[in-house]
Write a protein that holds these residues in place. Structure first.
Motif, PDB file in Angstrom:
ATOM      1  N   UNK A 340      46.901  28.757  40.796  1.00  0.00           N
ATOM      2  CA  UNK A 340      45.901  29.705  40.285  1.00  0.00           C
ATOM      3  C   UNK A 340      44.493  29.175  40.507  1.00  0.00           C
ATOM      4  N   UNK A 341      44.297  27.892  40.308  1.00  0.00           N
ATOM      5  CA  UNK A 341      42.954  27.324  40.492  1.00  0.00           C
ATOM      6  C   UNK A 341      42.579  27.279  41.977  1.00  0.00           C
ATOM      7  N   UNK A 342      43.548  27.044  42.845  1.00  0.00           N
ATOM      8  CA  UNK A 342      43.254  27.075  44.276  1.00  0.00           C
ATOM      9  C   UNK A 342      42.723  28.447  44.694  1.00  0.00           C
ATOM     10  N   UNK A 343      43.284  29.485  44.099  1.00  0.00           N
ATOM     11  CA  UNK A 343      42.882  30.840  44.470  1.00  0.00           C
ATOM     12  C   UNK A 343      41.650  31.319  43.712  1.00  0.00           C
ATOM     13  N   UNK A 344      41.598  31.051  42.394  1.00  0.00           N
ATOM     14  CA  UNK A 344      40.585  31.672  41.544  1.00  0.00           C
ATOM     15  C   UNK A 344      39.792  30.668  40.720  1.00  0.00           C
ATOM     16  N   UNK A 357      33.201  38.495  32.836  1.00  0.00           N
ATOM     17  CA  UNK A 357      34.619  38.845  32.699  1.00  0.00           C
ATOM     18  C   UNK A 357      35.182  39.373  34.017  1.00  0.00           C
ATOM     19  N   UNK A 358      34.883  38.642  35.106  1.00  0.00           N
ATOM     20  CA  UNK A 358      35.345  39.064  36.418  1.00  0.00           C
ATOM     21  C   UNK A 358      36.876  39.009  36.522  1.00  0.00           C
ATOM     22  N   UNK A 359      37.507  37.999  35.913  1.00  0.00           N
ATOM     23  CA  UNK A 359      38.974  37.905  35.955  1.00  0.00           C
ATOM     24  C   UNK A 359      39.611  39.102  35.242  1.00  0.00           C
ATOM     25  N   UNK A 360      39.059  39.471  34.102  1.00  0.00           N
ATOM     26  CA  UNK A 360      39.583  40.622  33.362  1.00  0.00           C
ATOM     27  C   UNK A 360      39.390  41.905  34.164  1.00  0.00           C
ATOM     28  N   UNK A 412      48.887  37.401  42.220  1.00  0.00           N
ATOM     29  CA  UNK A 412      49.832  36.422  41.671  1.00  0.00           C
ATOM     30  C   UNK A 412      49.083  35.377  40.840  1.00  0.00           C
ATOM     31  N   UNK A 413      47.933  34.929  41.326  1.00  0.00           N
ATOM     32  CA  UNK A 413      47.143  33.941  40.586  1.00  0.00           C
ATOM     33  C   UNK A 413      46.708  34.492  39.240  1.00  0.00           C
ATOM     34  N   UNK A 414      46.316  35.778  39.207  1.00  0.00           N
ATOM     35  CA  UNK A 414      45.909  36.390  37.939  1.00  0.00           C
ATOM     36  C   UNK A 414      47.090  36.496  36.974  1.00  0.00           C
ATOM     37  N   UNK A 415      48.271  36.828  37.476  1.00  0.00           N
ATOM     38  CA  UNK A 415      49.444  36.882  36.617  1.00  0.00           C
ATOM     39  C   UNK A 415      49.731  35.520  36.009  1.00  0.00           C
ATOM     40  N   UNK A 417      47.388  33.100  35.490  1.00  0.00           N
ATOM     41  CA  UNK A 417      46.316  32.826  34.530  1.00  0.00           C
ATOM     42  C   UNK A 417      46.569  33.552  33.212  1.00  0.00           C
ATOM     43  N   UNK A 418      46.913  34.840  33.305  1.00  0.00           N
ATOM     44  CA  UNK A 418      47.142  35.622  32.085  1.00  0.00           C
ATOM     45  C   UNK A 418      48.433  35.169  31.386  1.00  0.00           C
ATOM     46  N   UNK A 419      49.464  34.820  32.192  1.00  0.00           N
ATOM     47  CA  UNK A 419      50.715  34.365  31.595  1.00  0.00           C
ATOM     48  C   UNK A 419      50.589  33.047  30.874  1.00  0.00           C
ATOM     49  N   UNK A 420      49.732  32.167  31.387  1.00  0.00           N
ATOM     50  CA  UNK A 420      49.519  30.862  30.741  1.00  0.00           C
ATOM     51  C   UNK A 420      48.471  30.929  29.639  1.00  0.00           C
ATOM     52  N   UNK A 421      48.064  32.130  29.300  1.00  0.00           N
ATOM     53  CA  UNK A 421      47.096  32.295  28.217  1.00  0.00           C
ATOM     54  C   UNK A 421      45.712  31.821  28.592  1.00  0.00           C
ATOM     55  N   UNK A 422      45.358  31.910  29.879  1.00  0.00           N
ATOM     56  CA  UNK A 422      44.029  31.475  30.333  1.00  0.00           C
ATOM     57  C   UNK A 422      43.908  29.998  30.533  1.00  0.00           C
ATOM     58  N   UNK A 423      45.010  29.245  30.388  1.00  0.00           N
ATOM     59  CA  UNK A 423      44.958  27.778  30.517  1.00  0.00           C
ATOM     60  C   UNK A 423      45.175  27.336  31.952  1.00  0.00           C
TER      61      UNK A 423
END
Length: 424
Positions: A340-344, A357-360, A412-415, A417-423
């Motif tokens: 996720x960090x590699x992508x976003x 809030x670009x990710x949101x 996929x990276x956003x899924x 990020x959101x799945x890990x609670x933003x961590x």
């Protein structure tokens, strides 16, 4: 002298009542008989309740329905005080009282029902005590009655342990044994009380504690709640998880019912065991005993995803997992976070540093299938604002969201990020 004689008379009545309760312990009595004796002889309202204050046995006694209504008002108006009283009585392992507040209110006495080292339930009495002597007598009777209830529940526990072990062995054979015939599967299902041709869903509820294995009492609480609130279910306590096989042809309605039940279990477990996180997974509907192993595997996979992806909903539904079914095969969260960090990563850091809030916005845009209008409605903003934010996100990340590969990687990276609670 008259007052002293009255005191001795009261004491004799208390001793006689305790003797009557003790004699019940030598018979094949149940909880209803015990609370009935307490309520009718002492002129109080009596009940056995579990940790969630659900009633297991009840009798209004000489106080009549009004006593029950008064107690209900006490529980409704100050449930926190009652819960604290129950918890304190269980911790101190003795009866405690909650004085009446107001002219028409009743006082409560709670005594823990102790089986071994566990407080398995609580005996509650409610009534009007004339003086301190009356309150002391009621505390004594309530505590003695709780001891008799413990004998009854202790006998039940011995039977339940043996039955529970047999149920676990049958369920494990039904689900995990590889070399089996359809006749074997149907036979094991019938022994568990399952109709072999029924349509069903499987709910798995598993407690996790970051500091180690959760207390077995957590699964006991979940087992009791599901058993009492979903009597049609076949419930198996496998120590580390509780499995409920629930029959029903209304797929959508049954799913809503089980999700609501799982949420209630989670609330109760969190309240009693703050260090424990209860994760629930719901499998798809299936028909026939031979599909029970598939239904269980789906629910178990949903639990595994929920454990890894802490940002998902409190009850994980297998049918709604999507790409998370694949992501959960990566058991190390740092691997997922690294992708996720590699992508976003630059976009995530920009949001954190600048309060944007670009990710949101990207999440809403992707989940609305690229519709600026629907994403704007979801975010309560203007479509032009959404378009601007997406353009800025592309500049910050260097991704081209018009390119299939970049777009897929970003989704996929956003899924993650959101799945890990933003961590990430």
């Amino acid at each position: 002298m008259t007052a002293l004689r009255d005191e001795f008379a009261d004491l004799r009545q208390v001793m006689a009542l305790c003797g009557e309760l003790s004699s019940l312990a030598t018979t094949d009595c149940d909880l209803e008989q015990i609370v009935t004796v307490v309520a009718e002889r002492a002129g109080v309202w009596a009940a056995v309740v579990d940790d969630s204050l659900s009633v297991l046995a009840l009798c209004a006694g000489a106080s009549g329905p009004a006593g029950e209504e008064q107690l209900t008002r006490v529980l409704d108006t100050d449930p926190e005080a009652v819960s604290q009283l129950v918890a304190a009585a269980a911790h101190l392992r003795r009866a405690l009282s909650l004085p009446a507040s107001g002219a028409s209110a009743v006082s409560l006495v709670v005594a823990p029902i102790l089986v071994g080292d566990d407080s398995v339930a609580h005996l509650v009495t409610a009534g009007h005590d004339v003086d301190e002597t009356g309150e002391d007598a009621r505390i004594m009777v309530t505590e003695h009655a709780a001891m008799v209830c413990a004998v009854v529940l202790g006998r039940r526990r011995v039977v339940a342990i043996a039955a529970g072990r047999a149920r676990r062995e049958l369920f494990d054979a039904l689900v995990f044994v590889g070399d089996r015939t359809e006749a074997d599967v149907k036979g094991w299902a019938r022994h568990l009380g399952i109709e072999p041709d029924e349509r069903h869903r499987v709910l798995v509820a598993a407690p996790y504690a970051p500091t180690g294995a959760p207390a077995p009492a957590a699964t006991d609480v979940v087992e009791h709640m599901i058993t009492t609130r979903c009597p049609a279910a076949t419930v198996v306590n496998r120590d580390a998880e509780v499995v409920a096989l629930v029959p029903g042809h209304d797929d959508t309605g049954l799913a809503r019912q089980l999700i609501a039940l799982a949420r209630l279990c989670r609330e109760v477990v969190t309240a009693r065991f703050p260090e424990v996180r209860l994760i629930a997974g719901l499998g798809d509907p299936h028909t026939g005993a031979v599909q029970i192993s598939t239904a269980y595997a789906e629910a178990r996979r949903a639990v595994d995803v929920g454990r890894l992806m802490t940002g998902l909903s409190e009850v994980t539904v297998f049918a709604e997992l999507g790409v998370h079914r694949l992501l959960a095969h990566v058991h190390d969260p740092t691997e997922l976070a690294g992708f996720a960090r590699d992508m976003l990563g630059d976009l995530i850091d920009h949001d954190r540093a600048n309060g944007t809030d670009y990710c949101a916005t990207l999440t809403a845009y992707f989940r609305q299938n690229g519709s600026l209008q629907r994403a704007a409605a979801l975010l309560h903003t203007h479509p032009n604002t959404v378009a601007y934010r997406i353009h800025r996100a592309e500049k910050i990340t260097g991704l081209d969201l018009g390119d299939y590969s970049d777009r897929l990687a970003a989704q996929v990276a956003l899924e993650i990020v959101n799945g890990l609670g933003g961590n990430a």
